[in-house]
Design a protein around this motif. Structure first.
Motif, mmCIF file in Angstrom:
data_model
loop_
_atom_site.group_PDB
_atom_site.id
_atom_site.type_symbol
_atom_site.label_atom_id
_atom_site.label_comp_id
_atom_site.label_asym_id
_atom_site.label_seq_id
_atom_site.Cartn_x
_atom_site.Cartn_y
_atom_site.Cartn_z
ATOM 1 N N GLN A 1 0.914 -1.132 0.021
ATOM 2 C CA GLN A 1 -0.152 0.051 -0.001
ATOM 3 C C GLN A 1 0.830 1.158 0.177
ATOM 4 O OE1 GLN A 1 -2.768 -0.126 3.148
ATOM 5 N NE2 GLN A 1 -3.847 1.934 2.440
ATOM 6 N N GLN A 2 2.156 1.364 0.739
ATOM 7 C CA GLN A 2 2.955 2.652 1.003
ATOM 8 C C GLN A 2 3.599 2.641 -0.331
ATOM 9 O OE1 GLN A 2 5.375 3.208 4.348
ATOM 10 N NE2 GLN A 2 4.252 1.716 5.451
ATOM 11 N N ALA A 3 4.022 1.428 -0.923
ATOM 12 C CA ALA A 3 4.984 1.431 -1.900
ATOM 13 C C ALA A 3 4.124 1.631 -3.330
ATOM 14 C CB ALA A 3 5.780 0.182 -2.263
ATOM 15 N N GLY A 4 2.907 1.246 -3.434
ATOM 16 C CA GLY A 4 2.224 1.262 -4.754
ATOM 17 C C GLY A 4 2.367 0.104 -5.545
ATOM 18 N N THR A 5 2.738 -0.902 -4.794
ATOM 19 C CA THR A 5 2.793 -2.187 -5.787
ATOM 20 C C THR A 5 2.047 -3.419 -5.715
ATOM 21 O OG1 THR A 5 4.309 -3.178 -3.724
ATOM 22 C CG2 THR A 5 5.548 -1.748 -5.225
ATOM 23 N N GLY A 6 0.794 -3.133 -5.084
ATOM 24 C CA GLY A 6 -0.219 -4.050 -5.108
ATOM 25 C C GLY A 6 -0.714 -4.691 -6.198
ATOM 26 N N SER A 7 -0.611 -3.916 -7.290
ATOM 27 C CA SER A 7 -0.963 -4.418 -8.622
ATOM 28 C C SER A 7 0.144 -5.414 -9.377
ATOM 29 C CB SER A 7 -1.292 -3.310 -9.736
ATOM 30 O OG SER A 7 -0.209 -2.554 -10.056
ATOM 31 N N ILE A 8 1.159 -5.331 -8.767
ATOM 32 C CA ILE A 8 2.348 -6.448 -9.337
ATOM 33 C C ILE A 8 2.566 -7.525 -8.758
ATOM 34 C CG2 ILE A 8 4.874 -6.106 -9.709
ATOM 35 C CD1 ILE A 8 4.762 -3.159 -9.923
ATOM 36 N N THR A 9 2.155 -8.672 -9.427
ATOM 37 C CA THR A 9 2.179 -9.876 -8.775
ATOM 38 C C THR A 9 3.364 -10.716 -9.683
ATOM 39 O OG1 THR A 9 0.563 -10.794 -10.012
ATOM 40 C CG2 THR A 9 0.192 -9.809 -7.755
ATOM 41 N N LEU A 10 3.809 -11.862 -8.825
ATOM 42 C CA LEU A 10 4.887 -12.596 -9.339
ATOM 43 C C LEU A 10 4.612 -14.004 -9.128
ATOM 44 C CD1 LEU A 10 7.652 -12.927 -10.905
ATOM 45 C CD2 LEU A 10 8.648 -12.826 -8.611
ATOM 46 N N LYS A 11 4.652 -14.763 -10.458
ATOM 47 C CA LYS A 11 4.287 -16.169 -10.405
ATOM 48 C C LYS A 11 5.446 -16.993 -10.603
ATOM 49 C CE LYS A 11 -0.525 -16.752 -11.611
ATOM 50 N NZ LYS A 11 -1.525 -17.298 -12.500
ATOM 51 N N SER A 12 5.765 -18.164 -9.654
ATOM 52 C CA SER A 12 7.164 -19.029 -9.946
ATOM 53 C C SER A 12 7.123 -19.613 -11.140
ATOM 54 C CB SER A 12 7.191 -20.103 -8.978
ATOM 55 O OG SER A 12 8.270 -20.817 -9.244
ATOM 56 N N ILE A 13 8.437 -19.485 -11.843
ATOM 57 C CA ILE A 13 8.655 -20.035 -13.238
ATOM 58 C C ILE A 13 8.605 -21.491 -12.955
ATOM 59 C CG2 ILE A 13 11.285 -19.810 -13.070
ATOM 60 C CD1 ILE A 13 8.811 -19.126 -16.302
ATOM 61 N N TYR A 14 9.109 -21.899 -11.652
ATOM 62 C CA TYR A 14 8.981 -23.410 -11.572
ATOM 63 C C TYR A 14 7.823 -24.027 -11.107
ATOM 64 C CZ TYR A 14 13.827 -21.855 -10.853
ATOM 65 O OH TYR A 14 15.396 -21.474 -10.862
ATOM 66 N N SER A 15 6.850 -23.699 -10.368
ATOM 67 C CA SER A 15 5.613 -23.981 -9.872
ATOM 68 C C SER A 15 4.458 -23.468 -10.421
ATOM 69 C CB SER A 15 5.685 -24.179 -8.361
ATOM 70 O OG SER A 15 5.652 -22.818 -7.888
ATOM 71 N N GLY A 16 4.479 -22.175 -10.638
ATOM 72 C CA GLY A 16 3.304 -21.326 -11.076
ATOM 73 C C GLY A 16 2.569 -20.773 -9.758
ATOM 74 N N GLN A 17 3.149 -21.202 -8.601
ATOM 75 C CA GLN A 17 2.773 -20.400 -7.516
ATOM 76 C C GLN A 17 3.219 -19.103 -7.326
ATOM 77 O OE1 GLN A 17 0.225 -22.104 -5.797
ATOM 78 N NE2 GLN A 17 0.378 -23.549 -7.295
ATOM 79 N N PRO A 18 2.280 -18.368 -6.251
ATOM 80 C CA PRO A 18 2.804 -16.875 -6.357
ATOM 81 C C PRO A 18 4.380 -16.908 -5.504
ATOM 82 C CG PRO A 18 0.540 -17.230 -5.526
ATOM 83 C CD PRO A 18 1.047 -18.685 -5.902
ATOM 84 N N LEU A 19 4.844 -16.017 -5.821
ATOM 85 C CA LEU A 19 6.209 -15.513 -5.088
ATOM 86 C C LEU A 19 6.178 -14.121 -4.591
ATOM 87 C CD1 LEU A 19 9.067 -17.189 -7.018
ATOM 88 C CD2 LEU A 19 8.025 -18.305 -5.241
ATOM 89 N N GLN A 20 6.856 -13.947 -3.369
ATOM 90 C CA GLN A 20 6.664 -12.530 -2.634
ATOM 91 C C GLN A 20 8.063 -11.868 -3.047
ATOM 92 O OE1 GLN A 20 6.356 -12.520 1.344
ATOM 93 N NE2 GLN A 20 8.278 -14.095 1.775
ATOM 94 N N PHE A 21 8.005 -10.647 -3.047
ATOM 95 C CA PHE A 21 9.047 -9.705 -3.186
ATOM 96 C C PHE A 21 9.682 -9.220 -1.884
ATOM 97 C CE2 PHE A 21 6.265 -8.545 -6.646
ATOM 98 C CZ PHE A 21 6.981 -9.116 -7.954
ATOM 99 N N ILE A 22 11.094 -9.261 -1.721
ATOM 100 C CA ILE A 22 11.773 -8.821 -0.845
ATOM 101 C C ILE A 22 12.565 -8.004 -0.861
ATOM 102 C CG2 ILE A 22 11.293 -11.255 0.553
ATOM 103 C CD1 ILE A 22 13.907 -11.863 -0.117
ATOM 104 N N MET A 23 13.083 -7.232 -0.001
ATOM 105 C CA MET A 23 14.049 -6.135 -0.134
ATOM 106 C C MET A 23 14.897 -6.129 0.926
ATOM 107 S SD MET A 23 12.151 -2.549 0.385
ATOM 108 C CE MET A 23 11.160 -2.178 1.906
ATOM 109 N N ASP A 24 16.138 -5.638 0.679
ATOM 110 C CA ASP A 24 17.475 -5.439 1.755
ATOM 111 C C ASP A 24 17.429 -4.001 2.325
ATOM 112 O OD1 ASP A 24 18.604 -3.787 -0.093
ATOM 113 O OD2 ASP A 24 19.932 -5.431 -0.752
ATOM 114 N N LYS A 25 18.220 -3.968 3.142
ATOM 115 C CA LYS A 25 18.009 -2.576 4.130
ATOM 116 C C LYS A 25 18.422 -1.456 3.158
ATOM 117 C CE LYS A 25 21.230 -3.864 7.163
ATOM 118 N NZ LYS A 25 22.017 -3.698 8.422
#
Length: 245
Positions: free
Chosen positions: A160-184
């Motif tokens: 919500q803060q970043a405005g990334t809610g519409s961007i989703t990622l599916k695993s190229i391996y399983s087709g299941q959703p993957l999450q985005f993570i970030m470092d410091k």
């Protein structure tokens, strides 16, 4: 920034249970299954062309790459050269050069060159999120839209803060959703923990404390885990290692 590592571990366990039941034999991406193994055939043809080229020319047919380029993006096969010089009858439809969604890469270039695929959809999605994070960071005095610290020095993103809610990622391996993570620093990655956990659980592969677990995905598929961090086995789960550690 909240610390909810136990929550992250529970989520991984749930995803593993779902994925393990859907995977059989080697892990192949959903796209490959839908195209009747065409990706497998394409990789095989390019592998043979690369080997023939190296034997005849004494070099690998790769495009120039900067030393800082990550392993899973670095040595892109020069398909145009292979085609022009007659080592490849035609450029595979899966290739970006033909309007497809993959780059053909070479791994282990100094020992046993192996052709793999880099999924450009994953690259694009991570880059899209990265641009939103950079914009937020610039407009908020260097602060990040971090949610939970699910691994040491690695955070999920407050969509919500970043405005990334519409961007989703599916695993190229399983087709299941993957999450985005970030470092410091706000650098964004795809989190392949569920995929690694699934292949380890399904194939019964022993884990090694000091071995990058992304190799498991390399061995189980024709795709590389692009836009990722190194993963190591920590307390019965795969944990990505932040560059700041």
């Amino acid at each position: 920034m909240k610390k909810q590592k136990s929550k992250g571990a529970a989520l991984l366990l749930m995803v593993f249970i779902l994925l393990a039941g859907s995977l059989s034999g080697c892990m192949y991406p959903g796209k490959e299954q839908q195209t009747g193994g065409s990706y497998r055939e394409s990789v095989k043809r390019v592998q043979e062309a690369v080997e023939d080229y190296q034997q005849q020319e004494g070099l690998l047919p790769i495009l120039n790459a900067d030393e800082a380029t990550p392993r899973y993006e670095k040595f892109v096969v020069d398909l145009g050269k292979l085609h022009e010089m007659g080592y490849l009858d035609e450029i595979p439809a899966a290739a970006f050069e033909k309007g497809g969604s993959a780059y053909f890469l070479i791994l282990d270039e100094e020992t046993r060159p192996s052709v793999k695929l880099m999924d450009l959809v994953t690259v694009q999605k991570v880059n899209d999120v990265q641009r939103r994070i950079n914009r937020y960071k610039s407009g908020h005095g260097g602060n990040l839209p971090a949610a939970d610290e699910i691994y040491p020095d690695l955070f999920t993103i407050d969509a919500q803060q970043a405005g990334t809610g519409s961007i989703t990622l599916k695993s190229i391996y399983s087709g299941q959703p993957l999450q985005f993570i970030m470092d410091k620093n706000g650098t964004v990655y795809a989190d392949y923990s569920p995929d690694i956990l699934a292949v380890v659980g399904k194939n019964g592969i022993s884990t090694e404390a000091n071995r990058d677990l992304r190799l498991k995905l390399e061995q189980a598929s024709y795709y590389v885990p692009v836009k990722s961090l190194p993963y190591y086995w920590v307390e019965d789960r795969p944990v990505p290692q932040s560059p700041q550690q």
